[in-house]
Design a protein around this motif. Structure first.
Motif, PDB file in Angstrom:
ATOM      1  N   THR A   2       5.098   5.913  -1.102  1.00 48.88           N
ATOM      2  CA  THR A   2       4.418   5.229  -0.003  1.00 48.88           C
ATOM      3  C   THR A   2       2.929   5.120  -0.335  1.00 48.88           C
ATOM      4  O   THR A   2       2.438   5.794  -1.236  1.00 48.88           O
ATOM      5  CB  THR A   2       4.557   6.017   1.328  1.00 48.88           C
ATOM      6  N   ILE A   3       2.232   4.280   0.438  1.00 50.97           N
ATOM      7  CA  ILE A   3       0.789   4.158   0.232  1.00 50.97           C
ATOM      8  C   ILE A   3       0.129   5.465   0.685  1.00 50.97           C
ATOM      9  O   ILE A   3       0.430   5.969   1.774  1.00 50.97           O
ATOM     10  CB  ILE A   3       0.220   2.966   1.021  1.00 50.97           C
ATOM     11  N   ARG A   4      -0.777   5.968  -0.137  1.00 53.55           N
ATOM     12  CA  ARG A   4      -1.437   7.234   0.181  1.00 53.55           C
ATOM     13  C   ARG A   4      -2.817   6.953   0.745  1.00 53.55           C
ATOM     14  O   ARG A   4      -3.770   6.744  -0.021  1.00 53.55           O
ATOM     15  CB  ARG A   4      -1.553   8.105  -1.073  1.00 53.55           C
ATOM     16  N   ASP A  54      -0.360   2.247  -5.147  1.00 55.29           N
ATOM     17  CA  ASP A  54      -0.364   1.818  -3.738  1.00 55.29           C
ATOM     18  C   ASP A  54       0.008   0.346  -3.615  1.00 55.29           C
ATOM     19  O   ASP A  54       0.701  -0.056  -2.665  1.00 55.29           O
ATOM     20  CB  ASP A  54      -1.749   2.049  -3.118  1.00 55.29           C
ATOM     21  N   ALA A  57       3.668   0.105  -3.860  1.00 60.45           N
ATOM     22  CA  ALA A  57       4.320   0.539  -2.619  1.00 60.45           C
ATOM     23  C   ALA A  57       4.177  -0.533  -1.538  1.00 60.45           C
ATOM     24  O   ALA A  57       5.135  -0.843  -0.813  1.00 60.45           O
ATOM     25  CB  ALA A  57       3.705   1.853  -2.145  1.00 60.45           C
ATOM     26  N   GLY A  58       2.979  -1.130  -1.436  1.00 59.05           N
ATOM     27  CA  GLY A  58       2.763  -2.185  -0.443  1.00 59.05           C
ATOM     28  C   GLY A  58       3.634  -3.392  -0.731  1.00 59.05           C
ATOM     29  O   GLY A  58       4.224  -3.984   0.186  1.00 59.05           O
ATOM     30  N   ARG A  60       6.451  -3.460  -2.302  1.00 57.13           N
ATOM     31  CA  ARG A  60       7.869  -3.159  -2.058  1.00 57.13           C
ATOM     32  C   ARG A  60       8.173  -3.222  -0.552  1.00 57.13           C
ATOM     33  O   ARG A  60       9.151  -3.824  -0.127  1.00 57.13           O
ATOM     34  CB  ARG A  60       8.199  -1.766  -2.596  1.00 57.13           C
ATOM     35  N   ASP A  61       7.275  -2.652   0.282  1.00 53.69           N
ATOM     36  CA  ASP A  61       7.533  -2.601   1.723  1.00 53.69           C
ATOM     37  C   ASP A  61       7.195  -3.922   2.418  1.00 53.69           C
ATOM     38  O   ASP A  61       7.706  -4.204   3.497  1.00 53.69           O
ATOM     39  CB  ASP A  61       6.687  -1.489   2.368  1.00 53.69           C
TER      40      ASP A  61
END
Ligand code: SF4
Length: 297
Positions: A2-4, A54, A57-58, A60-61
């Protein structure tokens, strides 16, 4: 994965539907006396691999994300080459990417050549948020802005020349009662000399904005700071709108949650309508104004 995020995370109201990627943490300057956004963060540049992770992750979501805001306080402080790599990675991972934006200090912009700025614009970093705060040199000194009116105007002009949209903030009440007239007169002068694309107001409320233990700089010099009330801030807004006569249209808005009155329009086209609304609000006392409990930063 996930984005941290390193909290707190700040972004302009107009970036509410943007994917936020922290490229830097905190503010590289971090001295403005009215600002407590990053006082609990030590400025640092994030490693590129963390930023890329990040972005992965962004993407992908939210693969359809088309706007990205680079946080924190001044991602434009990064070297141009680093920004190129971040922007190229965003392009590779977000096929619908249309706009990237960032906060910037005048110094961030003035340290880059117009050619370097244009190279960022070519990679869709096309909107910067830059605080004017005030066009008056004495007020800028007292708030420790770290920039002069001339430096701020130069940054707006150079960013515009490179093709950026420039969104600028003016802080109503920043000069207190003592400097109110001079604050707005000098700000009008700066805006007319270097018109941004967007011009917004924020209304000073030291008690809400300040970090615990914060003492306004003017108090530190033994001069009591006399805050403006809502009516006086609306008076400043009216003088600002009345005075702005830009060579090209400016989109004006006071939609930041700190404002007593939320307005918008294009200057100079909507000047009279905006001034009428401000006058009506002042005559209606508090009934037109945003309740204090609903204001914020
Ligand atoms: S106003 Fe902007 S430049 Fe000044 S301390 Fe806050 S984030 Fe940094």
């Amino acid at each position: 994965m996930t984005i941290r995020y390193d909290l707190p995370l700040w972004r302009p109201p107009s970036e509410g539907s943007s994917l936020i990627i922290q490229s830097t943490i905190g503010c590289s300057y971090n001295h403005c006396s009215f600002c407590s956004m990053y006082t609990n963060k030590v400025f640092r540049i994030r490693p590129l691999e963390h930023i890329f992770s990040d972005i992965d992750a962004g993407a992908r979501d939210w693969p359809q994300a088309h706007r990205v805001f680079l946080a924190d306080g001044d991602a434009m402080s990064l070297q141009t080459e680093s920004l190129h790599r971040i922007l190229d990675y965003l392009h590779a991972r977000l096929p619908r990417l249309a706009r990237v934006s960032s906060y910037a200090t005048p110094d961030n912009i003035n340290r880059k050549s117009v050619k370097a700025l244009a190279s960022l614009k070519a990679r869709k970093l096309s909107l910067i948020y830059l605080g004017i705060e005030s066009g008056h040199i004495e007020i800028l000194k007292r708030i420790a802005k770290g920039a002069s009116p001339r430096g701020i105007a130069r940054a707006i002009q150079r960013a515009s020349e490179a093709g950026f949209q420039v969104s600028c903030m003016v802080i109503l009440g920043l000069g207190g009662r003592e400097y109110s007239e001079r604050h707005i007169a000098a700000t009008v002068e700066l805006v007319n000399a270097a018109p941004p694309t967007y011009l917004s107001t924020l209304q000073l409320d030291l008690h809400r904005a300040a970090a615990p233990g914060f003492v306004p700089r003017w108090e530190r010099h033994g001069r009591p700071f006399q805050s403006l009330n809502d009516d006086e801030c609306l008076g400043e807004m009216a003088r600002l709108v009345a005075g702005v006569a830009p060579a090209r249209p400016i989109i004006f808005r006071s939609n930041h949650a700190s404002n007593a009155l939320s307005l918008g329009g294009i200057l100079p086209r909507d000047k009279e309508a905006i001034l009428r609304t401000i006058a009506q609000a002042r005559n209606a006392a508090d009934s037109w104004l945003r309740p204090r409990s609903l204001r914020g930063y």
